[in-house]
Design a protein around this motif. Sequence first.
Motif: not given
Length: 164
Positions: A17, A111-115
Motif C-alpha cells: 500500500h 496485492k490481491m483483494e485483502e487490505e
Amino acid sequence: MNVDITKIANVILYMLHKEVKNLNDRKLTIMLFLMDYNHLKFCGTKLFHEEYIKTARNPEAVLLGEIFDIIANSEDLDEEDARLFIIQELLEFIDIEIVEKKTFIELQFVKMEEEFDSSLFNDDELKTIYKVVSNYGEASARSIANTCFQLEDVRKTNNGDIII
C-alpha cells in the motif's frame, strides 16, 4: 517457533500500500528484522516471533527464509507438513511471483483483494511498523542491510548464530 504469519502478511500488505520501492523477499526480511529488533529493544517483545540469524550479507529470518526457499524452488511438501499450512496462510493475503534472475531467484509480492488490517497490531507495534517503512521504504536492500551491520548486536554476533 510460533511465527505470526498473519501479522507478516499484513505488514507486506501495508508495504505494498505504501509502495515500498523494490520490495522482494530479501528487502522484506531485512525490514522485518529491523521491526522485530526495534520493537524488542524498546517494548520488550518481537512483533512476529521470528528468529534471525546473521549471514555475511544480512540478517535472515529462520522460518520465513525456509518458506521463501520452498516457494522459490517450487518444492512439493507433504500435506501434513506445517510449512505448507504457513505458505497457504500467507497466500490467502498476497500472491507471490517467482522472478528468475541470472544468479538468483527473487520473490516479489502482489496485492490481491485483502487490505492491511491495523487491528491486528497495538499502538506501539503500529509505530514500529510505520517508522521502519517510513525510514527504509525507498532504500535498497543492500543499504538497509548495511544499516543492520551498524547495530552492535549484529556486529558482535558470529555468522550463522541467532541475533534475536
